[in-house]
Design an enzyme around this catalytic site. Sequence first.
Site, mmCIF file in Angstrom:
data_model
loop_
_atom_site.group_PDB
_atom_site.id
_atom_site.type_symbol
_atom_site.label_atom_id
_atom_site.label_comp_id
_atom_site.label_asym_id
_atom_site.label_seq_id
_atom_site.Cartn_x
_atom_site.Cartn_y
_atom_site.Cartn_z
ATOM 1 C CE LYS A 11 2.103 4.674 8.201
ATOM 2 N NZ LYS A 11 0.703 4.574 8.522
ATOM 3 C CE1 TYR A 16 -3.755 2.435 0.597
ATOM 4 C CE2 TYR A 16 -2.454 3.260 2.431
ATOM 5 C CZ TYR A 16 -3.532 3.387 1.564
ATOM 6 O OH TYR A 16 -4.368 4.469 1.674
ATOM 7 C CG ASP A 57 5.839 3.840 0.725
ATOM 8 O OD1 ASP A 57 6.155 4.565 1.694
ATOM 9 O OD2 ASP A 57 4.662 3.649 0.361
HETATM 10 N N1 PMP Z 1 2.925 4.207 2.270
HETATM 11 C C1 PMP Z 1 2.921 3.296 3.245
HETATM 12 C C2 PMP Z 1 3.950 2.219 3.258
HETATM 13 C C3 PMP Z 1 1.957 3.357 4.249
HETATM 14 O O1 PMP Z 1 1.950 2.420 5.225
HETATM 15 C C4 PMP Z 1 0.995 4.392 4.215
HETATM 16 C C5 PMP Z 1 -0.095 4.527 5.281
HETATM 17 N N2 PMP Z 1 -0.320 3.487 6.094
HETATM 18 C C6 PMP Z 1 1.054 5.315 3.179
HETATM 19 C C7 PMP Z 1 2.039 5.203 2.226
HETATM 20 C C8 PMP Z 1 0.061 6.442 3.096
HETATM 21 O O2 PMP Z 1 0.273 7.345 4.112
HETATM 22 P P1 PMP Z 1 -0.912 8.342 4.576
HETATM 23 O O3 PMP Z 1 -1.954 7.484 5.206
HETATM 24 O O4 PMP Z 1 -0.224 9.270 5.539
HETATM 25 O O5 PMP Z 1 -1.387 9.048 3.365
#
Ligand code: PMP
Length: 431
Positions: A267, A144, A239
Amino acid sequence: MNNERSHELFARAQRTLVGGVNSPVRAFRSVGGNPVYMTAGEGAWMTDADGNRYLDYVGSWGPLIVGHSHPAVVAALHEAIARGTSFGTCSAPEVELAEKVKEFFPSLEKIRFVNSGTEATMGAIRLARGATGCDKIVKFAGCYHGHGDAFLVKAGSGALTFGAPDSAGVPASVAQETLTARFNDLPNVAELFDNNAGRIAAVIVEPVVGNMGVVPPAPDFLAGLRQLCDAHGALLIFDEVMTGFRVARGGAQALYGVRPDLTTLGKIIGGGLPVGAFGGLAKIMDLLSPLGPVYQAGTLSGNPLAMAAGLATLKLLTPDLYAALEAKSARLADGLARAAAAAGVAAQVNRVGSMLTLFFTDRAVTDLESAQTTDTKRFAAFFREMLDAGVYLPPSNYEAWFVSAAHSDDDIEVTIRAAERALRGVYQAQL
Ligand code: PMP
């Protein structure tokens, strides 16, 4: 446990907020029951609207590595807020945070701050396309990367939980530029490169997957991706929104010794406030506006409160903190595995550092297909038993649990004891 106030709030919320929530997994749909409304957090604990207390393994989905309301983070926020909430101009904290991030992530020669992980990955992909002149990207099934159109193709996390890994509303023309490979399967990636020669801008990967539950990379998988990208002139994007400052201070790239071209963060760098970032090789980052032709901007980007919370959090991340986190997380993972074995429940515990997932399956979980062998009904029953026992887990089996520096040895023991009871109950229940 009395959850009257939470039930009332959820009934009210459903009349105005879609599904009663602002992010789908919060709705508890895959685990049953109503969501719990939290009113306060302190250290490893949260308190709900009815005054119940929970040991928290969600940690706001990852940011709270030092726990809720850490005094240093709260003090930094108080100090920043007294000076103003947002200027929409340049300000010193964004420079300081950028320097701090670069200290831990040397591959981020230049950085751009944004407001969420989603924005970071969208920016990184646009930049990769601008830099290479190619349109296609490769992602992995079950990973994701936020809710940008290009990523809602075989997506993990909430999209997977709700059985909608391919979202409605994403134009086919956009989705067709996203190629999907199997995680931990290098030949599969090589095949995509062969079949799409000269058309792939980037490979984007969660170097340790958190969004189909925790799935570590096989030895040499990340190094293999690096080689394939180099051989085919594509960029490698890690990511690290979840893994950055989490699996190690320098993220998965430090832990596994593989240097990506671009990295996305989120995060933890926001310390619980909305922040994302992307960065990497200066020669690529300098293609961004105002230096280059790839456009990207943000009203609240580099917001002083968010920068202050992030900076205060990063300053707390010492090698000792990671050593303690590792020891506690290992003890929790071992305790869960032993509890499952004692209860006769087929289970796998995947863990990297302070990220872990208990899957209800007898198969090793190495990719999306094996992750989906988990018994989600059994997880739902386990989740509800744990919640009743005052342990707050992510309300989906396709998520990571996060241990924080605020979890004490006692907290870990309490959790293992609760899991022993819950697993016995889960085993006996007619599912
Ligand atoms: N990339 C990863 C690996 C994530 O775990 C997440 C959110 N859990 C995101 C992108 C998206 O981040 P956000 O919810 O702050 O938009």
